[in-house]
Design an enzyme around this catalytic site. Sequence first.
Site, PDB file in Angstrom:
ATOM      1  N   GLY A  49       0.863  -1.190   0.000  1.00 13.59           N
ATOM      2  CA  GLY A  49       0.000   0.000   0.000  1.00 13.59           C
ATOM      3  C   GLY A  49       0.891   1.228   0.000  1.00 13.59           C
ATOM      4  N   ASP A 248      -1.352   4.964  -6.284  1.00 13.33           N
ATOM      5  CA  ASP A 248       0.066   4.751  -5.994  1.00 13.33           C
ATOM      6  C   ASP A 248       0.927   5.889  -6.504  1.00 13.33           C
ATOM      7  OD1 ASP A 248      -1.253   1.892  -6.159  1.00 13.33           O
ATOM      8  OD2 ASP A 248       0.523   1.756  -4.887  1.00 13.33           O
TER       9      ASP A 248
HETATM   10  C1  LIG Z   1      -3.637   3.647  -0.214  1.00 11.93           C
HETATM   11  S1  LIG Z   1      -2.599   3.161  -1.470  1.00 11.93           S
HETATM   12  C2  LIG Z   1      -3.130   1.544  -1.765  1.00 11.93           C
HETATM   13  C3  LIG Z   1      -2.747   1.101  -3.141  1.00 11.93           C
HETATM   14  O1  LIG Z   1      -1.578   0.270  -3.101  1.00 11.93           O
HETATM   15  C4  LIG Z   1      -1.947  -0.989  -3.606  1.00 11.93           C
HETATM   16  O2  LIG Z   1      -0.926  -1.653  -4.292  1.00 11.93           O
HETATM   17  P1  LIG Z   1      -0.092  -2.830  -3.531  1.00 11.93           P
HETATM   18  O3  LIG Z   1      -1.102  -3.617  -2.720  1.00 11.93           O
HETATM   19  O4  LIG Z   1       0.544  -3.599  -4.648  1.00 11.93           O
HETATM   20  O5  LIG Z   1       0.925  -2.109  -2.670  1.00 11.93           O
HETATM   21  C5  LIG Z   1      -3.085  -0.681  -4.545  1.00 11.93           C
HETATM   22  O6  LIG Z   1      -2.647  -0.100  -5.750  1.00 11.93           O
HETATM   23  C6  LIG Z   1      -3.852   0.279  -3.702  1.00 11.93           C
HETATM   24  O7  LIG Z   1      -4.813   1.052  -4.342  1.00 11.93           O
END
Ligand SMILES: CSC[C@H]1O[C@H](OP(=O)(O)O)[C@H](O)[C@@H]1O
Length: 359
Positions: A49, A248
């Site tokens: 995240g 992101d």
């Molecule tokens: C609040 S940002 C969350 C954002 O990050 C996630 O990606 P990942 O789980 O690969 O780090 C996803 O894009 C979420 O929307």
Amino acid sequence: MSARISTLAWQKNAVHLLDQKVLPAEVRTLICTRYEEVLAAIKDLTVRGAPAIGVAAAMGIALGALALPADSSEEFQKGFDALCDQFAAARPTARNLFWAIERMKGCFAENFRPAESVGSIAGETAKVRQALVVEAQRMAEEDVAINRRIGQQGQILIRDGARILTHCNAGALATAGYGTALGVIRAARDAGKQIQVFADETRPVLQGARLTAWELQQENIPVTLITDNMAGFLMKQGRIDCVLVGADRIAANGDTANKIGTYSLAVLASAHQIPFYIAAPLSTIDRQLSSGAEIPIEERPDEEVLAIQGVRIAPVGVAVYNPAFDVTPGCYISAIITEAGIAQFPYESFLEKLFSEKS
Ligand SMILES: CSC[C@H]1O[C@H](OP(=O)(O)O)[C@H](O)[C@@H]1O
């Protein structure tokens, strides 16, 4: 109310990370006493995240700085720079990771004075080491406060009775607490609005099924899990009032990188005249990028597509493509909700205004 979800924390010179690889089957905390463990946790999605990996990296750098050799000022500075470079290489897309590293570099520069003599190096480095720990903890506290402000800003867009579709996890688990997209949902709930959430499972690693569904259940927020290929059908049935997701990295023109599958949702929402909202802190916005074409898209291991939680679902030898993010053009985005206010298309001017008002 459930106990507050503790995504990450600095405790007694160690970084505590809720292990998101094993949720919801197991609630397990990884206690990192070496920076290499935090670095590995970012890479393998133990912590994930955009805001969460930024704060985790800040804590990892602070942890690594505690153990840096310092026979000379030059050695200490070089060691710190190498630490930052390692965390900068962990994952390429989330702007918050680089924003956090820049904050830690600024803290180092503000506090480090090359020692006049070998005798004073210990004192100099002790001050810097402590300052970095304090800065990392401050970033975690600031992130939660920022997410609460995002929630307050965004909940005005959510009507009573709204049926909200979200993708991946942009909740407390993706941040230092409270969440961005799920922060807007929490704020709407706290404003007395009856809402219900449809959560996309979000292949390949199922952040929606495993994390968002679990997180909302902890607070009795009504959530219905759907597979990613069901979103269009629900929109056609008139069962979705808005789409609300995290981000992101957001370019200056509003083009937004988010979990793979977000672009498809945005096009579907546009086809059905359904509002499509992004919730993100200003630290996700990359003002150096004029458009989303320049956002680096992470490609992740084949195994994430070939198997689910270690159980193989595809034939041996099949080719795999596993981009972790896609980019939604700003023209498909109804609003970008930040802690400084709500931006709308055309985003260049709106976002600049939010930054100028904040400073
Ligand atoms: C609040 S940002 C969350 C954002 O990050 C996630 O990606 P990942 O789980 O690969 O780090 C996803 O894009 C979420 O929307």
